[in-house]
Design an enzyme around this catalytic site. Structure first.
Site, PDB file in Angstrom:
ATOM      1  N   SER A 162       0.859  -1.198   0.000  1.00  0.00           N
ATOM      2  CA  SER A 162       0.000   0.000   0.000  1.00  0.00           C
ATOM      3  C   SER A 162       0.887   1.237   0.000  1.00  0.00           C
ATOM      4  O   SER A 162       2.066   1.173   0.374  1.00  0.00           O
ATOM      5  CB  SER A 162      -0.872   0.005   1.259  1.00  0.00           C
ATOM      6  OG  SER A 162      -1.456   1.277   1.447  1.00  0.00           O
ATOM      7  N   TYR A 203      -2.690  -1.071  10.075  1.00  0.00           N
ATOM      8  CA  TYR A 203      -2.652  -1.189   8.606  1.00  0.00           C
ATOM      9  C   TYR A 203      -1.278  -0.800   8.073  1.00  0.00           C
ATOM     10  O   TYR A 203      -0.705  -1.500   7.238  1.00  0.00           O
ATOM     11  CB  TYR A 203      -3.748  -0.318   7.990  1.00  0.00           C
ATOM     12  CG  TYR A 203      -3.897  -0.490   6.494  1.00  0.00           C
ATOM     13  CD1 TYR A 203      -4.363  -1.684   5.953  1.00  0.00           C
ATOM     14  CD2 TYR A 203      -3.558   0.544   5.620  1.00  0.00           C
ATOM     15  CE1 TYR A 203      -4.497  -1.840   4.575  1.00  0.00           C
ATOM     16  CE2 TYR A 203      -3.688   0.395   4.241  1.00  0.00           C
ATOM     17  CZ  TYR A 203      -4.158  -0.799   3.727  1.00  0.00           C
ATOM     18  OH  TYR A 203      -4.282  -0.967   2.363  1.00  0.00           O
TER      19      TYR A 203
HETATM   20  N1  LIG Z   1      -8.547   0.460  -2.336  1.00  0.00           N
HETATM   21  C1  LIG Z   1      -7.504   1.171  -1.947  1.00  0.00           C
HETATM   22  O1  LIG Z   1      -7.546   2.417  -1.908  1.00  0.00           O
HETATM   23  C2  LIG Z   1      -6.209   0.483  -1.567  1.00  0.00           C
HETATM   24  C3  LIG Z   1      -5.089   1.284  -1.280  1.00  0.00           C
HETATM   25  C4  LIG Z   1      -3.897   0.675  -0.921  1.00  0.00           C
HETATM   26  C5  LIG Z   1      -3.803  -0.720  -0.877  1.00  0.00           C
HETATM   27  N2  LIG Z   1      -4.891  -1.472  -1.165  1.00  0.00           N
HETATM   28  C6  LIG Z   1      -4.727  -2.935  -1.073  1.00  0.00           C
HETATM   29  O2  LIG Z   1      -5.172  -3.569  -2.251  1.00  0.00           O
HETATM   30  C7  LIG Z   1      -5.725  -4.868  -1.936  1.00  0.00           C
HETATM   31  C8  LIG Z   1      -7.141  -4.968  -2.485  1.00  0.00           C
HETATM   32  O3  LIG Z   1      -7.907  -3.904  -1.935  1.00  0.00           O
HETATM   33  P1  LIG Z   1      -9.420  -3.611  -2.338  1.00  0.00           P
HETATM   34  O4  LIG Z   1      -9.586  -2.157  -2.267  1.00  0.00           O
HETATM   35  O5  LIG Z   1      -9.781  -4.339  -3.589  1.00  0.00           O
HETATM   36  O6  LIG Z   1     -10.155  -4.257  -1.059  1.00  0.00           O
HETATM   37  P2  LIG Z   1     -11.634  -4.845  -0.867  1.00  0.00           P
HETATM   38  O7  LIG Z   1     -11.944  -4.673   0.579  1.00  0.00           O
HETATM   39  O8  LIG Z   1     -12.580  -4.285  -1.869  1.00  0.00           O
HETATM   40  O9  LIG Z   1     -11.417  -6.399  -1.195  1.00  0.00           O
HETATM   41  C9  LIG Z   1     -10.587  -7.201  -0.379  1.00  0.00           C
HETATM   42  C10 LIG Z   1     -10.930  -8.667  -0.599  1.00  0.00           C
HETATM   43  O10 LIG Z   1     -10.087  -9.436   0.296  1.00  0.00           O
HETATM   44  C11 LIG Z   1     -10.905 -10.431   0.892  1.00  0.00           C
HETATM   45  N3  LIG Z   1     -10.366 -10.848   2.182  1.00  0.00           N
HETATM   46  C12 LIG Z   1     -10.329 -10.140   3.342  1.00  0.00           C
HETATM   47  N4  LIG Z   1      -9.832 -10.903   4.328  1.00  0.00           N
HETATM   48  C13 LIG Z   1      -9.538 -12.106   3.794  1.00  0.00           C
HETATM   49  C14 LIG Z   1      -9.004 -13.320   4.319  1.00  0.00           C
HETATM   50  N5  LIG Z   1      -8.671 -13.454   5.623  1.00  0.00           N
HETATM   51  N6  LIG Z   1      -8.814 -14.359   3.474  1.00  0.00           N
HETATM   52  C15 LIG Z   1      -9.149 -14.251   2.169  1.00  0.00           C
HETATM   53  N7  LIG Z   1      -9.669 -13.142   1.613  1.00  0.00           N
HETATM   54  C16 LIG Z   1      -9.858 -12.079   2.429  1.00  0.00           C
HETATM   55  C17 LIG Z   1     -12.289  -9.778   1.041  1.00  0.00           C
HETATM   56  O11 LIG Z   1     -13.302 -10.755   1.217  1.00  0.00           O
HETATM   57  C18 LIG Z   1     -12.390  -9.002  -0.259  1.00  0.00           C
HETATM   58  O12 LIG Z   1     -12.979  -9.758  -1.293  1.00  0.00           O
HETATM   59  C19 LIG Z   1      -5.680  -4.983  -0.395  1.00  0.00           C
HETATM   60  O13 LIG Z   1      -4.528  -5.702  -0.009  1.00  0.00           O
HETATM   61  C20 LIG Z   1      -5.567  -3.529   0.046  1.00  0.00           C
HETATM   62  O14 LIG Z   1      -4.969  -3.387   1.314  1.00  0.00           O
HETATM   63  C21 LIG Z   1      -6.089  -0.906  -1.511  1.00  0.00           C
END
Ligand SMILES: NC(=O)c1ccc[n+]([C@@H]2O[C@H](COP(=O)([O-])OP(=O)(O)OC[C@H]3O[C@@H](n4cnc5c(N)ncnc54)[C@H](O)[C@@H]3O)[C@@H](O)[C@H]2O)c1
Length: 267
Positions: free
Chosen positions: A157, A170
């Protein structure tokens, strides 16, 4: 016209049911990969059709394996089912993650310890376990035409690069992913396995909606104003970056953290 960039590559994507993970599955399918979707449940927030069904409806190859990435036994089962279905594992995309702190950011002296541990357990231990068990399988495989037997893309991230007040668990969990990926890359470089991380900036998904809809909602305009490219990220921005890192174009790229954040951390 160049051909598909991931033809017949067997790929596990964690957190596949929604957001960035769902788009990674879609983009990897369009590049010719076989997909193993893995998540806590097959359908994500606001998604009618499970990701693996979406891909098979388009004529692609995909299965779903229910997985909690924080549990070693789930990883053993996920890898076994992948190899049973497709015979090998070429690519692992560790995308699953949580950011529950965003709904209730707390300064360090008030951080809830269970919430802190949960971020480390899912975001960091989940990636560690995935790399460990995937690499055990990849090491048994033959080298491909690019001299590789496995490729790993981990999701860190922007908070691996910058602090974000109120998100101790986080930020700790994601900084660890970026750092750990470099060590993993060195551990397996001679064995023909590459490992890199992607650090997304603010991206339009349920995770961001939950964050900005909660305690951060008043900050939406300020966040947008701080983004040099003038827009929030889209899931496709990260899916295409993951395609690159998993493709032969990046066969000599290992141990990097690729910032996909519209210039946020260049400032
Ligand atoms: N959206 C953002 O702004 C952002 C920014 C920086 C980093 N990220 C990272 O990108 C990745 C995807 O983010 P996103 O925005 O698509 O998130 P999201 O919350 O939309 O989706 C996350 C997915 O991970 C799954 N998940 C959660 N815990 C789990 C577990 N224990 N086992 C298996 N699956 C699990 C959830 O069910 C969900 O489908 C994450 O690692 C997040 O930290 C996102």
């Amino acid at each position: 016209m160049p051909g598909p960039r991931l033809l017949n590559k067997v790929t596990i994507v964690t957190g596949s049911s929604q957001g960035i993970g769902r788009e990674i599955c879609t983009q990897f399918h369009e590049e010719g990969a076989f997909i193993v979707c893995s998540d806590l449940r097959p359908s994500g927030q606001g998604e009618d059709v499970p990701t693996h069904e979406l891909i098979t409806q388009k004529g692609g190859k995909a299965i779903f394996v229910q997985t909690d990435v924080s549990k070693a036994e789930d990883w053993v089962s996920l890898i076994a089912k992948t190899v049973n279905e497709y015979g090998r594992l070429d690519i692992l995309v560790n995308n699953a993650g949580i950011c529950t702190e965003a709904n209730n950011p707390q300064p360090i002296d008030e951080v809830d310890e269970a919430a802190f541990d949960a971020h480390l357990r899912i975001n960091t231990r989940g990636v560690f376990l995935g790399c460990k068990y995937a690499i055990q399988q990849m090491k048994k495989q033959e080298l491909d035409a690019s001299g590789l037997r496995g490729r790993i893309v981990n999701f860190a991230s922007m908070v691996a690069n910058i602090g974000m007040a109120g998100l101790t668990g986080y930020t700790a969990s994601k900084g660890a992913v970026a750092a750990m990926t470099k060590t993993i890359a060195l551990d397996v470089a001679k064995q023909g396995i590459v490992a890199n991380s992607i650090s997304p900036g603010f991206t339009q998904t349920a995770m961001l909606d939950n964050a900005l809809g909660g305690a951060l909602s008043s900050a939406r305009d300020a966040v947008l104003a701080a983004l040099p490219r003038g827009r929030f990220g889209e899931v496709k921005d990260h899916a295409r970056a993951a395609v690159y890192l998993a493709s032969d174009d990046a066969a000599w790229v290992t141990g990097i953290n690729l910032n996909v954040d519209g210039g946020l951390t260049a400032q």
